[in-house]
Design an enzyme around this catalytic site. Sequence first.
Site, PDB file in Angstrom:
ATOM      1  N   CYS A  44       0.813  -1.226   0.000  1.00  0.00           N
ATOM      2  CA  CYS A  44       0.000   0.000   0.000  1.00  0.00           C
ATOM      3  C   CYS A  44       0.839   1.265   0.000  1.00  0.00           C
ATOM      4  CB  CYS A  44      -0.967  -0.027   1.175  1.00  0.00           C
ATOM      5  SG  CYS A  44      -2.103  -1.422   1.048  1.00  0.00           S
ATOM      6  N   PHE A  56       1.598  -3.349   4.096  1.00  0.00           N
ATOM      7  CA  PHE A  56       1.967  -4.678   4.596  1.00  0.00           C
ATOM      8  C   PHE A  56       3.406  -4.992   4.186  1.00  0.00           C
ATOM      9  CE2 PHE A  56      -2.558  -6.753   4.497  1.00  0.00           C
ATOM     10  CZ  PHE A  56      -2.909  -5.996   5.581  1.00  0.00           C
ATOM     11  N   LYS A  75      -8.803   8.992   1.739  1.00  0.00           N
ATOM     12  CA  LYS A  75      -9.450   7.674   1.722  1.00  0.00           C
ATOM     13  C   LYS A  75     -10.856   7.721   2.302  1.00  0.00           C
ATOM     14  CE  LYS A  75      -5.092   5.049   1.856  1.00  0.00           C
ATOM     15  NZ  LYS A  75      -4.089   6.102   2.106  1.00  0.00           N
ATOM     16  N   GLU A 118      -0.487   5.976  13.167  1.00  0.00           N
ATOM     17  CA  GLU A 118      -0.062   7.153  12.395  1.00  0.00           C
ATOM     18  C   GLU A 118      -0.036   8.396  13.294  1.00  0.00           C
ATOM     19  OE1 GLU A 118      -2.272   7.790   8.765  1.00  0.00           O
ATOM     20  OE2 GLU A 118      -0.750   9.172   7.989  1.00  0.00           O
ATOM     21  N   HIS A 127      -1.982   8.765   5.574  1.00  0.00           N
ATOM     22  CA  HIS A 127      -2.288   7.437   5.046  1.00  0.00           C
ATOM     23  C   HIS A 127      -3.735   7.124   5.445  1.00  0.00           C
ATOM     24  CE1 HIS A 127      -1.524   3.582   3.320  1.00  0.00           C
ATOM     25  NE2 HIS A 127      -1.705   2.926   4.446  1.00  0.00           N
ATOM     26  N   HIS A 171      -9.508   3.059  -0.033  1.00  0.00           N
ATOM     27  CA  HIS A 171      -8.079   2.759  -0.086  1.00  0.00           C
ATOM     28  C   HIS A 171      -7.748   2.142  -1.443  1.00  0.00           C
ATOM     29  CE1 HIS A 171      -4.095   1.781   0.749  1.00  0.00           C
ATOM     30  NE2 HIS A 171      -4.194   1.096   1.873  1.00  0.00           N
TER      31      HIS A 171
END
Lengths: 427, 398
Positions: free
Chosen positions: A177, A413, A349, A328, A317, A354
């Site tokens: 991502c 990830f 997002k 975050e 993010h 996402h």
Amino acid sequence: MSSSSTRDSRNRPIVAVTGVGVVSSLGTGKQENWAALKSGASGIHRIERFATDGLRTTVAGTVDFMELDQLSAPSLTHALAQTAAREAVSESGIKSDDFPGPLFVASPPVEMEWQHRFELDGEDPKSTESGYSRLLAAARTGKHDDMYELLQFGRTADRLSDEFGTKGLPISLSTACASGATAVQLGVEAIRRGETDAALCVGTDGSVTMEALIRFSLLSALTTQNDAPEKAAKPFSKDRDGFVMAEGAGALVLESLESARARGATVLATLSGCGEKADHFHRTRSSPDGSPVIAAVSRALGDAGVSADQIDYINAHGTSTPENDRMEYNSLKEVFGDAIHSTPISSNKSMIGHTLTAAGAIEAVFSVLTLQNGTIPPTINYDVPDPDIPLDVVPNVARDKPVTNILSNSFGFGGQNACLVLSNQFV
Amino acid sequence: MANASNDSKEVWITGIGLLSCFGEGIETHFQACKQGKPGSVDTERFAPYPVHALSEPDWSQQISRRDMRQMEPWQQIGTYAAGLALEDAGAKDDEDLCGRMDMIVSAGGGERDIEVDSNVMAEARTSNNVEGLLAERLSNDLRPTLFLAQLSNLLAGNISIVHKVTGSSRTFMGEEGAGISAIETARARIASGQSDIVLVGGGYNGEREDMLLFFALGGYLREGLPAPIGTDSEGMVLGSIGAFLVLESADHARKRGAKPYAALDKVAALHGPRGANQASARMQEALNGLSVPSGTPVLSGATGAADITEEELNLFASHMPDSPLRTFTGLFGHGIETQFPLGVALAALALKKEAFFGPLSPGETDAGSEMTPQQILVSLAGHNRAEGLALLSKVAGA
């Protein structure tokens, strides 16, 4: 050696953005997307691409308006990238079929899909074979060049390279991502090395299939708030419960400031810094102390030569998973101190979901638009603040505010953390 | 893209990690090339497709049992080879060094759950609600963690977890081109001063029905018994291969007392149309740009795919007739994303050992077998796209 005004304090070429393009569930192109972002619209909807009976999550930000001969993740992924890249290259004023530099494409890993397996499986109804032996027997008939072409990992980049005439071997990449940000970072690095005056950087993802949705579901990563799709993505809210899968593409033409000026191009923004740091804690979770994210943010600021107090907006993010948003915030607090509570931060997002591989590139494009327009897109669906995340998330309504330096975060990830700093100097 | 203007630092190869059908380690692979005989080939398990099956190492030497369970074979192969390379470079367990080491991995995708897929297909043949069946079976039968063994960037992720390499982490995809770009980018970053040290390479499991299916769709696989690689090659034989390198600036290596195998002087990563002789024309033009001395030995990873193998081998026969040519693919099989890193590793080994190899394929002559190479050119024309060239040289006094 060029004049000092086109080099940064470390004597590296300053990297300008001279074209951007975007597709998301909100629409095609900068105008449609920006209008929707400013108005706080959501592109999230009930999934119609496949039956969702029995699935825990039934909403997504799929892009359903592209014209394709046959829908598959690779063909949609390519179409999205192509559309965004065409817009970016067109804006830059660079010849549309002779791009003078390399291509970096963040694209989702390619896989054979169930439609392909079923097609091969059904090819010889009299076959007594089963499993992959049956598929292999069908493959040996030699009638499947098209399927082979479609399923190569390098195919999307290859087709884009052919269309735009980029130079050298195009690079397809994945950092999960964070991929879109990594594509931009690779472009910045190539220009700073002096290898090229320009780079075409694309992040694209059209991979919302039933199996992909189920896989993320099995990892408990997705929201299950299906009743009101447009409300499902709620980054930084107390009642957030997972991200919304989505599709789209973002493209940026990066160019040395010297080259951009020499050809009289309009400079939209500068890509002033990149920072990266991998995490060895876990395959899907971040180090509890946030140190890799802290390092990635700090490196991006350091690389850009700006201090935390010079960042006047953070493009988060902000996935809307319980863990990401808390992590975050905690990490940013380490870098920004108490200033983080008064620095506007919002998550695109909340509106587009996402977009996975594409997210970093799309959010870089939206950051450029934020710099250009002096308007910060909101975090929508922010109705129940999370007291553990006391941030100014630009709740629900866009805010007019001139912005000079933006930090854009991307995490993925596999311990991937990549941050970009975009600025409106030299514009 | 081969020659950057800001390209001044010497780039050394200071660590090599290899795992293949011959087993593991530097000496094993050097001897395999010296002896020039193909490694073990399994012709039965995936018949009619032969594969160079992995000679399994003692995994526990590099990967804990707990971590092993989180990975599928392609990740295990890559993570193991990465550990060997780090160990060889004297970097293993050096927390500070690994913590600032950059990483570029060339990877494809991970294994399917063949059993789940097979069951779904069997049931679907008689189902009148295929989507419903899919939703139910996949939701219930897929292992949640399998996804993490399938994502391309999770080889790099596992290397971070197991070996603590965390300076940066990037994964390049795209068959052979991924390995070529990985080596090219790693070298360019070091040469320009953007990085001091990079772990670069890949892991590939060729013993997979889903992988064979992909190449079978394109008609690229050899069937029956494997055949030596030559101008008459008609198909690829996949091989399970892990190949990692530690690349490092000469200054950085000297400071920490690391010894070089060789210097990686130049890399060319090429792309373009694949009409008759277009790939070899591109490679020839790039060779001119690399200014390779006459007689420089060539180590080719030619894939075995029809036509392009002939084109690649003929290029050297006609354009560099004085250069001994060795094609290593017949020994190890074709490792796709790992093939170019493997070629660079074998060339570096030969330079370090001051020895070249005898004929590895039937069309090759004895000339050059006993030479002491000063430079070696590595070549690979991807089966369907992407061409790569790398020029390595001996480091004086190394």
